[in-house]
Design an enzyme around this catalytic site. Structure first.
Site, PDB file in Angstrom:
ATOM      1  N   CYS A   1     -10.331  -1.378  14.545  1.00  0.00           N
ATOM      2  CA  CYS A   1     -10.663  -2.802  14.707  1.00  0.00           C
ATOM      3  C   CYS A   1     -10.805  -3.208  16.175  1.00  0.00           C
ATOM      4  O   CYS A   1     -11.529  -4.153  16.483  1.00  0.00           O
ATOM      5  CB  CYS A   1      -9.600  -3.668  14.065  1.00  0.00           C
TER       6      CYS A   1
ATOM      7  N   SER B   1      -7.299   2.116  -2.433  1.00  0.00           N
ATOM      8  CA  SER B   1      -6.106   1.318  -2.678  1.00  0.00           C
ATOM      9  C   SER B   1      -6.548  -0.035  -3.217  1.00  0.00           C
ATOM     10  O   SER B   1      -7.543  -0.595  -2.768  1.00  0.00           O
ATOM     11  CB  SER B   1      -5.347   1.135  -1.366  1.00  0.00           C
TER      12      SER B   1
ATOM     13  N   GLU C   1     -14.107 -12.957  -5.632  1.00  0.00           N
ATOM     14  CA  GLU C   1     -12.760 -12.713  -6.153  1.00  0.00           C
ATOM     15  C   GLU C   1     -11.676 -13.347  -5.280  1.00  0.00           C
ATOM     16  O   GLU C   1     -10.523 -13.413  -5.679  1.00  0.00           O
ATOM     17  CB  GLU C   1     -12.498 -11.213  -6.369  1.00  0.00           C
TER      18      GLU C   1
ATOM     19  N   GLU D   1       0.832  -1.194   0.000  1.00  0.00           N
ATOM     20  CA  GLU D   1       0.000   0.000   0.000  1.00  0.00           C
ATOM     21  C   GLU D   1       0.875   1.255   0.000  1.00  0.00           C
ATOM     22  O   GLU D   1       0.566   2.242  -0.667  1.00  0.00           O
ATOM     23  CB  GLU D   1      -0.932  -0.023   1.214  1.00  0.00           C
TER      24      GLU D   1
ATOM     25  N   CYS E   1      -8.353  -1.735   3.947  1.00  0.00           N
ATOM     26  CA  CYS E   1      -8.257  -2.879   4.873  1.00  0.00           C
ATOM     27  C   CYS E   1      -9.591  -3.227   5.488  1.00  0.00           C
ATOM     28  O   CYS E   1      -9.800  -4.348   5.916  1.00  0.00           O
ATOM     29  CB  CYS E   1      -7.317  -2.588   6.033  1.00  0.00           C
TER      30      CYS E   1
ATOM     31  N   LYS F   1     -15.480  -9.325   8.158  1.00  0.00           N
ATOM     32  CA  LYS F   1     -14.441 -10.183   7.579  1.00  0.00           C
ATOM     33  C   LYS F   1     -15.034 -11.496   7.080  1.00  0.00           C
ATOM     34  O   LYS F   1     -14.490 -12.131   6.180  1.00  0.00           O
ATOM     35  CB  LYS F   1     -13.354 -10.464   8.615  1.00  0.00           C
TER      36      LYS F   1
ATOM     37  N   GLU G   1     -16.161 -10.661   3.714  1.00  0.00           N
ATOM     38  CA  GLU G   1     -15.002 -10.447   2.846  1.00  0.00           C
ATOM     39  C   GLU G   1     -14.433 -11.778   2.360  1.00  0.00           C
ATOM     40  O   GLU G   1     -14.133 -11.955   1.177  1.00  0.00           O
ATOM     41  CB  GLU G   1     -13.924  -9.661   3.591  1.00  0.00           C
TER      42      GLU G   1
ATOM     43  N   GLU H   1       2.173   1.665  -3.457  1.00  0.00           N
ATOM     44  CA  GLU H   1       1.080   2.152  -4.309  1.00  0.00           C
ATOM     45  C   GLU H   1       0.870   3.652  -4.071  1.00  0.00           C
ATOM     46  O   GLU H   1       0.738   4.432  -5.016  1.00  0.00           O
ATOM     47  CB  GLU H   1      -0.214   1.381  -3.987  1.00  0.00           C
TER      48      GLU H   1
END
Lengths: 170, 669
Positions: free
Chosen positions: B504, B320, B367, B280, B300, B359, B362, B283
């Protein structure tokens, strides 16, 4: 959805009407209730996709708009029949035996508390708390017209007369 | 001398020191007034009628909705008040699904606790409600409306803190219920799975969806090798489930417990957090120095990502492209561990231990599954892990600490602070500073990015380059910043977004924290852990360097890109883009609009939409092309109508749409 599709030939026009309603109220979230009233006057009920459209246009969460639409008995989320039969069950009508009339109407039209509208979308049977015509009790109102001193037989008779007046293809 | 303004509470004088309401003042006097619907972080609702107090001369009033006034005389527990409270609880219990022993909230239920506190032994009222189906549609949350007491806490946290409003009150009177729009299921609406509704729910209506049985089953299968990755925030909260104070780091005992339960190896998500920093950070530097899309949003937080997909598809190129540390771990583990552990790829089970309910969603994104094998197989929340430890009968406090497995159990302090709001920014700064200057960073702490506020800003000058950062937690705050970016009024380089309060550490999978103090202690726990570690910069993680050498190739290279980066989907309802209240600024991406009016639909608009979307996916054009269905384009006679950029294609075919897309894309750069 079904009725929206049934009305599809003039759908662009319907959407233009919807936009005009929103514009007339300045797209203000505070005017949600008058907007929903105007929308229901247009469509006779509040279709889901129209409510979503209104929610997005006003920048409100759809769940909020749904909450308002389901709170008020005035708003209908299911399509209503061509003829809305409102049976008064206020105190005066109730003591004058309005409930047997309701039973007769539901029995005749094959509807119930949960499914208020006939399969052919011709009739919707609802109860209301008071129509303000206690002197004429028991009363039934069909599309705004009051019918006084009803009996189960007379109410069914009214329905049959409407059926006969309807063109066969309906 | 001015006498302080006081309120007399049960005969004691208590000074008013800026308390907003009587409830806060009474709690300051150490009287624990019962309440369901009062949360200091939310607006005042006054619905549950439990915090009633008797105000002399005024009668019985809700303490939560009454501001304190000097000279007030209050009684908090009269016979009348106790009776009202008891009846309220009794009425709630009458309509409540009281199968407490099988309820996931059993040990943490406010209704149960208050019933016990008030000594309710019988319920004199009959239940009136019909049983409603339990909503299991969400990957992350279970919703059992039969346990709802209509306090509205979930509605307010979703609307006020998260700025979403996916659920709200619907219907009226005895029919009143909290529902997603149109009575839909939670998995079918704009819910982002953050689970804060579950963290605020006083009963067991909303709870993290348990995946515990799947883990036990995997242990029983002799072919399977089950490994764990543990997220940073878990280590400073798990102890709370076993009577340890919030913020106490329990990594060693956590590892020991996981091994004792049956995990073959225990790794750390902080390792891939370090990896995330490198990817990241690189990037970001590329975007910053080569004129890429800025500001760059972090990616994230899976709740934020889904929020952006629903609400800000036009900002998706600003996110990102890095996968979250959980998913980087998954792909790296499935790539390298089968060989290392001597197990077939399909028999390696990766279990994440996460502070987060989103999560779970996710991990199930299509993908992140390749040839039917998911990168991360099972996601457990901190709460679920605590339950497994209890089920296994382990005395957690007495466990001998154990150490993590290498190589993915090695991490620096930069990886571990990911769990707190501001942590990702600080970790990236520690990387970017060295990358920009080429010199070792003397002082690794960037105190200016730390803090508690939900909307913070910082400017850091590195070697003459100013990096402007915003740190946001709570998605309502994220919405605020996203609107600024959309309007071109935000002057930031990086925007760190965490959906949950405090980051988190305040995730909905964590032990339920009654107040902000626990979150504060957990944050401190993470920064203390950073201090105790020998390394503080991700670029110093030797095993990360080794992973690049052996598996990933050069930083930012093709292989790293395939394994560590992702793309996003526009989840905005088809017609919404057309309806935006304010026009969105000039789109950079090519707009393909397919009319979904009835006339076009019956002539095959859906087929064209499907084909065009497939084409875009197949050629990874998602960041360059937006495909949307629109309402009637009022050209019904010539349907199906497709618009590619400014070109209108009447009577369009799949081939024509594809050809126009290619041509316009060529012109569109």
């Amino acid at each position: 959805m079904t009725t929206m599709q049934a009305r599809s030939p003039d759908r662009a026009e319907q959407l233009a009407t919807l936009r005009a309603i929103l514009e007339r109220h300045g797209r203000q979230p505070a005017k949600l209730i008058p907007i929903l009233q105007a929308v229901q006057d247009e469509y006779r009920y509040l279709p889901e996709e129209v409510l979503s459209y209104v929610a997005t246009a006003l920048g409100l969460p759809p769940a909020h708009v749904y909450g308002v639409a389901t709170f008020y008995a005035y708003f209908a989320l299911e399509p209503k029949g061509k003829y809305v039969v409102r049976l008064c069950d206020g105190t005066a009508c109730h003591v004058k035996n309005s409930l047997p009339i309701l039973d007769a109407l539901r029995d005749h039209l094959q509807v119930d508390e949960e499914h208020k509208t006939t399969a052919d979308m011709q009739f919707t049977v609802e109860t209301v708390a008071c129509l303000g015509a206690c002197g004429l009790a028991p009363v039934v109102m069909i599309n705004g017209q009051v019918h006084s001193r009803m009996t189960p037989e007379a109410a069914v008779q009214l329905i049959e007369e409407i059926r006969k007046s309807e063109p066969a293809e309906a | 001398m001015i006498k302080p303004a006081v309120v007399t509470i049960d005969g004691r004088d208590v000074a008013i020191e800026g308390e907003r309401n009587l409830l806060e003042l009474i709690r300051k006097a150490h009287v624990e007034l019962p309440t369901f619907c009062y949360h200091s972080e939310l607006s005042i609702y006054g619905a549950c009628r439990l915090c009633l107090v008797d105000v002399e001369g005024r009668g019985i009033m809700g303490a939560c909705s009454t501001p304190p006034e000097p000279g007030m005389r209050i009684k908090t527990s009269t016979a009348e008040i106790r009776e009202i409270r008891r009846i309220t609880i009794e009425l709630l219990l009458a309509n409540h699904d009281g199968h407490c022993p099988t309820c996931p909230k059993s040990d943490n239920c406010k209704l149960q606790a208050l019933a016990r506190r008030m000594g309710i032994e019988t319920i004199r009222f009959k239940p009136r409600q019909k049983r409603v189906e339990v909503d299991n549609s969400s990957c992350s949350l279970t919703r059992d409306p039969n346990k709802c007491i209509l306090c509205g806490d979930c509605v307010r946290v979703c609307t006020e803190i998260q700025g979403i409003g996916a659920i709200n009150f619907a219907h009226r009177g005895s029919q009143a219920a909290v529902e997603p729009a149109f009575g839909k299921k939670l998995g079918d609406v704009e819910c982002v799975n953050c689970g804060q509704c579950a963290a605020f729910c006083p009963t067991g209506v909303l709870t993290p969806k348990s995946e515990i049985p799947a883990v036990w089953r995997a242990f029983e299968d002799p072919r399977k090798k089950v490994v764990a990755q543990v997220a940073p925030a878990v280590r400073v909260a798990l102890g709370e489930c076993f009577g340890l104070p919030p913020g106490e780091e329990v990594t060693g005992r956590l590892v020991a417990a996981l091994r004792a339960i049956g995990f073959a190896a225990v790794y750390d998500t902080s390792f891939t957090a370090d990896l995330t920093v490198i990817e990241e950070g690189t990037e970001f530097l590329q975007r910053k120095t080569k004129g890429g899309k800025l500001p760059m949003f972090t990616s994230c937080c899976p709740a934020w990502v889904k929020f952006a997909e629903h609400n800000y598809p036009e900002l998706l190129p600003n996110l990102s492209s890095c996968r979250s540390p959980q998913q980087m771990f998954g792909s790296l583990a499935k790539e390298t561990l089968p060989q290392q552990l001597g197990v077939a790829k399909e028999d390696l089970v990766v279990v994440s231990i996460m502070p987060c309910t989103a999560k779970k969603f996710e991990a199930r994104r299509p993908e992140f599954t390749h040839d039917g094998v998911a990168d991360v197989d099972i996601v457990l929340t901190t709460q679920e892990l605590a339950r497994m430890i209890e089920e296994a009968g382990l005395d957690f406090k007495a466990l001998e600490p154990d150490s993590l497995d290498m190589p993915f159990g090695f991490y620096t302090g930069a990886g571990v602070i990911f769990g707190a709001s501001g942590g990702v920014s600080e970790a990236v700064l520690r990387f970017a500073a060295e990358a920009l200057t080429g010199k070792p960073l003397a002082k690794v702490d960037f105190l200016q990015v730390r803090g508690e506020g939900g909307l913070r800003e910082a400017s850091v000058v590195i070697d003459g380059t100013t990096v402007k950062i915003a740190m946001v937690h709570g998605l309502a705050n994220a919405r605020h910043v996203a609107e600024l970016v959309k309007a071109g009024k935000a002057d930031y380089d990086v925007i760190e977004v965490m959906a949950c309060p405090g980051g988190c550490i305040g995730g909905a999978g964590q032990p339920i924290a009654g107040n902000g103090l626990a979150r504060k202690a957990r944050t401190k726990g993470l920064y203390d852990a950073d201090k105790r570690l020998p390394l503080h910069k991700s670029q110093d993680n030797l095993f990360v360097t080794q992973s690049y050498q052996e598996h990933l190739g050069p930083v930012g290279g093709e292989r790293a890109h395939n394994l560590l980066h992702t793309h996003y989907h526009n989840r905005r309802p088809s017609d919404e883009g057309e309806l935006q209240k304010h026009e969105t600024p000039a789109e950079v991406r090519l707009q393909v609009k397919i009319c979904a009016g009835t006339a076009c639909l019956v002539r095959g608009a859906q087929k064209i939409a499907h084909a065009v979307r497939g084409y875009v996916e197949e050629h990874s054009l998602q960041n360059m092309v937006d495909v949307r269905m629109i309402f009637c384009s009022e050209n019904c006679g010539n349907g199906p109508t497709v618009m590619v950029g400014d070109r209108v294609l009447p009577r369009c075919t799949v081939e024509e749409a594809r050809q126009a897309l290619d041509e316009e894309l060529a012109n569109h750069t």
